[in-house]
Each structure stands twice: as structure tokens, then as C-alpha cells.
Design an enzyme around this catalytic site. Structure first.
Site, PDB file in Angstrom:
ATOM      1  N   SER A 147      71.592  86.065   2.155  1.00  0.00           N
ATOM      2  CA  SER A 147      70.830  84.881   1.764  1.00  0.00           C
ATOM      3  C   SER A 147      71.712  83.648   1.610  1.00  0.00           C
ATOM      4  O   SER A 147      72.875  83.737   1.197  1.00  0.00           O
ATOM      5  CB  SER A 147      70.083  85.132   0.448  1.00  0.00           C
ATOM      6  N   GLN A 188      75.988  92.290  -0.582  1.00  0.00           N
ATOM      7  CA  GLN A 188      75.205  91.868   0.581  1.00  0.00           C
ATOM      8  C   GLN A 188      75.292  90.352   0.721  1.00  0.00           C
ATOM      9  O   GLN A 188      74.838  89.612  -0.155  1.00  0.00           O
ATOM     10  CB  GLN A 188      73.746  92.304   0.407  1.00  0.00           C
ATOM     11  N   GLU A 204      66.842 101.008   4.039  1.00  0.00           N
ATOM     12  CA  GLU A 204      66.778 100.685   2.616  1.00  0.00           C
ATOM     13  C   GLU A 204      65.359 100.821   2.085  1.00  0.00           C
ATOM     14  O   GLU A 204      65.151 101.183   0.925  1.00  0.00           O
ATOM     15  CB  GLU A 204      67.282  99.254   2.395  1.00  0.00           C
TER      16      GLU A 204
END
Length: 397
Positions: A131, A128, A246
Site C-alpha cells: 500500500s 508487506q 492468504e
């Protein structure tokens, strides 16, 4: 919310436990938290991922053409997540389930045909890429840029806290494609080949001594425009859809804490204070009792939140409250495990005489991560106060 025994659920739990006993890899999750596996363990973990999908424990809610049944059953997903956590065996690694949700809800048919079968078999591990150093809890503040150049987008920027980035074949990337758009617009989602020229993955060694997270640098990385998931400048919607999916596993941390609590009770019985087992101390017994109540509450809160979501009565505070309770209780439990060891708590993994080979020390060092990951507890307290309780907003510059 159902609080009485449910025969269908009991049968489901028995089935998944039998499956785990017969099919799970021999190695169990040995460290606390969400950790990246050793490279040597990857083949077994990929095979395990394939077995979980083939048996229908994961992917049952996928469209039928991609191996699912086309119906999402959040209660079933919650039970599976709980039983995997209770047994100490891994779920599918990395961000594969997150990426699959994005592809199923927002991807094109050709993208689904290319990526989804390889997720089901464990051939492709995803990471992922959301961030950034200055855009963690404030994800919409991301600065990684993707500019159009013919049939490609050229990406420059940096991501951080990327779990399994050192192992992943694919990345689920968010990058800003329109700097003039409002903050939550102008972001696009991409599927990225992690072996593309210009991608530099640098593992971060943490206070635990392990490298579970990574920095990922993009320097003139060319991504085909065909790899855009959803529409250009609509990446925020794509990310929101996948993150909502999720969150169906929220509450799975409760069984893990109960397992850790059992280890703490065992530790209290085996260590001594003032010549007696620590478990005979009123102070220790009261601390264990408080933590047991919090851990059980966390399990029930996960079930309660799931029930509310299934009936359309969810509150903005549901997931944040469960996360804050879990992370605070998990931290207090790790602190108690250290306290019970007295001077031995300064020993760590590999040191002679270390209790449980330093497991508690590793858990203590990692436990702060849960108060930060997934939105810091401070941010979530504000979210609960403002969006659920209607309290005045935090002053902002």
C-alpha cells in the site's frame, strides 16, 4: 457444505486445542485487531512460530523439500485459524505466510532455500510493502519506482500501513519497473532486506495510542536483481497468487467476534440501567441477539465460502461479503460495548474505574480500521454489485 458434526474435524480441533494449551506463549492477544507486538515479546513469538511450523499446523501445504506435505487442505487451515483466534493466541506474525506463498509459487529454488527455512523457524519476520498513500484500495496505482542499474534495482518511493515494519528483517515489496506498461503490468515483486541503506521505517501512532503500522520510505535503495520474485514486470501475478493463498483464512474473525460477544453479555449483566442490570433491558437483549445472529452467520459464511472454493464454485462476492459482514458486525459490537458503559465510556486504559482496563475503548477506536483494511467496504460493495450481481458499473472519470 457439511453442517452435521464431523468426527475428523472434532479430533483436529481437540489436537490443536491441546497443542495451544501446552505450547502457546503465556501472553495472549490482549487488544482487538491486528496489532504489532512489543519488542520484548518478539523472542517468545518467534519461538511460537517455530513450534507451529514444526508441529505441522502451518506449512503443511508447502513442498516436501521445505518441510511440508505438498498438499493444500483449506479445511484444515481454516480450523487452525479459527482455534488460534478462539484461544486468543497469535498466528505467525507479519507477512511471512504471504511472502512464503509468493516464494513457493513464483520464487527460484535458490530463493526458496534462502528464505523458507528462516520463515519456518521464526528467525525472519516479513512485512508487506504494497500500500501507498495514493494506492491503497487501488493497489495497481502504486508509484514507488524501481529502475535497473547494472546488477541492482534502485528503488525510490513510499509505502504506508506497513504492519510490523518496525520489527521485520525482510520485506515483500511491489514497485513499478515499467511506467509505459498498462496499469496492472510493469510492476515487479522483490524480497528486500529491511536493514538496507536508504530504507527509513517511521512508526505511525494511531488513535488507539499504539504504533501498529508504519510508513516506509525508500531513498536510492539498491536491491540486487537476484531478489526479484518471479519475472520482471510480472509482480501483479505474483501478488495475486500469494493473496489468493492468504484468503484461505477468511472467516477466522467469526470466532473472535463470538468471544467478544461473550464479553459483551458479561458486561450487560454487570452494568446497570435505571437500577437494573442492563441485560434485563429489552433493547439491550435485542441488540445482543442481533449481533449474535450476525456473528454466527459470519462463521457459517466462512465455512460456506470455503466449501464453494474447494468444489470450484467460488463467486467473486464470497470473500468481499464475508469481510463486509465481519467489519460491520465488529463495529456494531464495539459500539454496543461503549454504550453499555454509559458515562464510564469516556475512561480509557489506565484510568481509574475503566471497565476491563479500557479494552472496549481500544476496540471501539480500532474497529473502524476493519472497514478500511483489505479494501474499503465501499469498494467491496461496488465489487459485489458489479462482478457478482452484474449491476451497472459505478460511473468513472
Amino acid at each position: 457444505m457439511q453442517l452435521v458434526p464431523d468426527q475428523d474435524e472434532d479430533r483436529l480441533r481437540a489436537e490443536i486445542r491441546d497443542f495451544i494449551a501446552s505450547s502457546a506463549p503465556q501472553s495472549r492477544v490482549s487488544k482487538a485487531g491486528v496489532r504489532a507486538p512489543d519488542a520484548a515479546a518478539l523472542p517468545d513469538l518467534r519461538k511460537w512460530t517455530g513450534a507451529l511450523f514444526a508441529a505441522g499446523w502451518f506449512g503443511a501445504d508447502w513442498p516436501k523439500e521445505w518441510g511440508g506435505e505438498g498438499e493444500h487442505d483449506p479445511a484444515r487451515a481454516s480450523v487452525v485459524a479459527e482455534e488460534l483466534a478462539r484461544a486468543g493466541v497469535p498466528a505467525p506474525m507479519g507477512a511471512s505466510l504471504l511472502a512464503a506463498a509468493a516464494l513457493i509459487h513464483c520464487g527460484r529454488p535458490d530463493q526458496q532455500a534462502l528464505y523458507l527455512p528462516r520463515i519456518r523457524t521464526g528467525e525472519d519476520l516479513w512485512c508487506q510493502l504494497f500500500s501507498e498513500p495514493e494506492a491503497g484500495s487501488d493497489l495497481a496505482g502504486l508509484r514507488t519506482r524501481a529502475r535497473r542499474d547494472g546488477d541492482d534495482f534502485v528503488v525510490d518511493g513510499q509505502k504506508v500501513w506497513t504492519t510490523n515494519g518496525q520489527h521485520a528483517e525482510r520485506g515483500y515489496l511491489l514497485a513499478r519497473t515499467n511506467v509505459d506498461a498498462p496499469k496492472h503490468a510493469g510492476i515487479t515483486a522483490f524480497a528486500v532486506d529491511m536493514h538496507t541503506t536508504g530504507i527509513d521505517v517511521r512508526p505511525l501512532r494511531e488513535i488507539t495510542g499504539t504504533c501498529d503500522f508504519n510508513e516506509v520510505f525508500f531513498d536510492g535503495v539498491r536491491i540486487p536483481a537476484a531478489n526479484v520474485i518471479g519475472e520482471v514486470d510480472s509482480g501483479w501475478e505474483v501478488a495475486t497468487r500469494s493473496l489468493m493463498h492468504e484468503r484461505s483464512s477468511v472467516g477466522a474473525g467469526g470466532p473472535t467476534m463470538l468471544r467478544t460477544l461473550e464479553a459483551a453479555v458479561k458486561l450487560a449483566r454487570e452494568t446497570r440501567r435505571f437500577g437494573r442490570p442492563a441485560a434485563e433491558s429489552d433493547e439491550v437483549r435485542q441488540a445482543l441477539g442481533r449481533l449474535y445472529v450476525s456473528a454466527r452467520t459470519n462463521v457459517l459464511l466462512g465455512h460456506f465460502n470455503l466449501s464453494r472454493a474447494m468444489t470450484g464454485n467460488a463467486s467473486p462476492a464470497d470473500a468481499p461479503t464475508a469481510k463486509v459482514l465481519f467489519s460491520d458486525t465488529n463495529l456494531a459490537l464495539a459500539e454496543l460495548g461503549m454504550t453499555l458503559q454509559g458515562m464510564s465510556s469516556i475512561l480509557a486504559e489506565g484510568d481509574d474505574g475503566a471497565v476491563s482496563n479500557g479494552w472496549w475503548q481500544d476496540a471501539f477506536l480500532y474497529s473502524r480500521a476493519y472497514t478500511i483494511a483489505g479494501g474499503t467496504n465501499e469498494i467491496l460493495h461496488n465489487l459485489i454489485a458489479e462482478r457478482a450481481l452484474g449491476l451497472p458499473k459505478e460511473p468513472r472519470a
